[in-house]
Design a protein around this motif. Structure first.
Motif, mmCIF file in Angstrom:
data_model
loop_
_atom_site.group_PDB
_atom_site.id
_atom_site.type_symbol
_atom_site.label_atom_id
_atom_site.label_comp_id
_atom_site.label_asym_id
_atom_site.label_seq_id
_atom_site.Cartn_x
_atom_site.Cartn_y
_atom_site.Cartn_z
ATOM 1 N N ALA A 9 0.764 -1.226 0.000
ATOM 2 C CA ALA A 9 0.000 0.000 0.000
ATOM 3 C C ALA A 9 0.791 1.269 0.000
ATOM 4 O O ALA A 9 1.758 1.299 0.626
ATOM 5 C CB ALA A 9 -0.921 0.054 1.151
ATOM 6 N N HIS A 40 -4.391 -1.752 -9.557
ATOM 7 C CA HIS A 40 -4.706 -0.990 -8.349
ATOM 8 C C HIS A 40 -6.118 -0.398 -8.487
ATOM 9 O O HIS A 40 -6.432 0.220 -9.513
ATOM 10 C CB HIS A 40 -3.740 0.182 -8.176
ATOM 11 N N ASN A 72 -9.021 1.760 -5.857
ATOM 12 C CA ASN A 72 -9.490 2.205 -4.543
ATOM 13 C C ASN A 72 -10.751 3.043 -4.700
ATOM 14 O O ASN A 72 -10.892 3.814 -5.655
ATOM 15 C CB ASN A 72 -8.388 2.949 -3.794
ATOM 16 N N LYS A 83 -9.533 -0.409 -0.647
ATOM 17 C CA LYS A 83 -8.529 -0.640 -1.687
ATOM 18 C C LYS A 83 -8.429 -2.126 -2.010
ATOM 19 O O LYS A 83 -8.646 -2.998 -1.166
ATOM 20 C CB LYS A 83 -7.161 -0.098 -1.284
#
Length: 256
Positions: free
Chosen positions: A11, A48, A50, A249
């Motif tokens: 992260a 990725h 989020n 996330k």
């Protein structure tokens, strides 16, 4: 296969710059780097994503994306150049806004220098250089960059990792922003890890913001390693009024 890009468990927050008085409430990548890279000659792809479940209802700058109920993400492509060097790029960077608009946010290039075989070392370190080309609605600066230090240790089942990150908006040394990230993880087995991660924005290095205006978020994270895919999922809570209240996330990673 490595555990979620550059992180035995991941992260990192914030890759954006701009005016020293304005905190960036969102990013395409929330990940702490742990100096783990793709094997030499191997490719890695990491997705990725989020989602700001509860955040600011005002954009950080005129024409910017409103954080609340926005989904932000990126496809990260990486290649192991040497045991101590990984090159990579992020494309596309994208957002789905609260009103359903799908936006292209630009692209990034990076070079990551590390101690070889970081996952097997008691102490490891590295540095990542990242350069961003931003769409106008994503950042009020067309070009930004990041210098991310990496320092960490493996102590038995525990990982302790610190990323001192400096964001650069190319408008003077005094306006560099200090946005560090920290991770403490514990291995439950060879397949599972749990972690706490903190992402901070203190403001410019020349003048930290008052505590109430700084951004601090704490994430609870779980990492799952499988034969086909590495998975990291987390829930973040804002610790100050200047932080988004709740962010989810998800990171998916695979070597080829």
């Amino acid at each position: 296969m490595r555990i979620v890009p550059h992180v035995s468990c991941v992260a990192a927050m914030m890759l954006w710059l701009g005016h020293p008085s304005a905190l960036r409430a969102q990013t395409d990548e929330i990940q702490v780097y742990d100096a783990t890279i793709a094997p030499t000659g191997a490719f890695n792809i990491t997705l990725h994503n989020n989602f700001t479940q509860s955040g600011s209802t005002a954009a950080d700058f005129p024409g910017g994306i409103v954080p609340d109920h926005s989904l932000n993400g990126a496809a990260e492509w990486a290649y192991g150049i040497a045991p101590w060097l990984e090159g990579g790029g992020y494309f596309p960077l994208y957002s789905i806004t609260r009103n359903g608009s799908i936006l292209y946010n630009g692209f990034k290039l990076r070079a990551l220098f590390v101690t070889p075989d970081a996952a097997k070392r008691d102490f490891f370190y590295g540095v990542n250089f990242e350069f961003s080309f931003n769409s106008a609605h994503w950042d009020d600066r067309e070009y930004t960059s990041e210098i991310r230090g990496i320092v960490g240790t493996h102590i038995g089942r525990f990982d302790i990792i610190f990323n001192p990150v400096v964001d650069n908006s190319w408008n003077g040394l005094s306006k560099l922003e200090f946005v560090p990230e920290t991770r403490v993880a514990m291995a439950l087995s060879g397949k599972y890890k749990v972690a706490l991660e903190e992402y901070d924005d203190f403001g410019t290095v020349s003048h930290f913001l008052p505590a109430a205006k700084q951004s601090h978020q704490l994430f609870a994270v779980v990492d799952i390693t499988t034969r086909m895919l590495d998975i990291e999922a987390g829930v973040g809570a804002g610790l100050t009024a200047a932080s988004d209240h709740r962010v989810l996330k998800l990171i998916l990673s695979r070597d080829f």
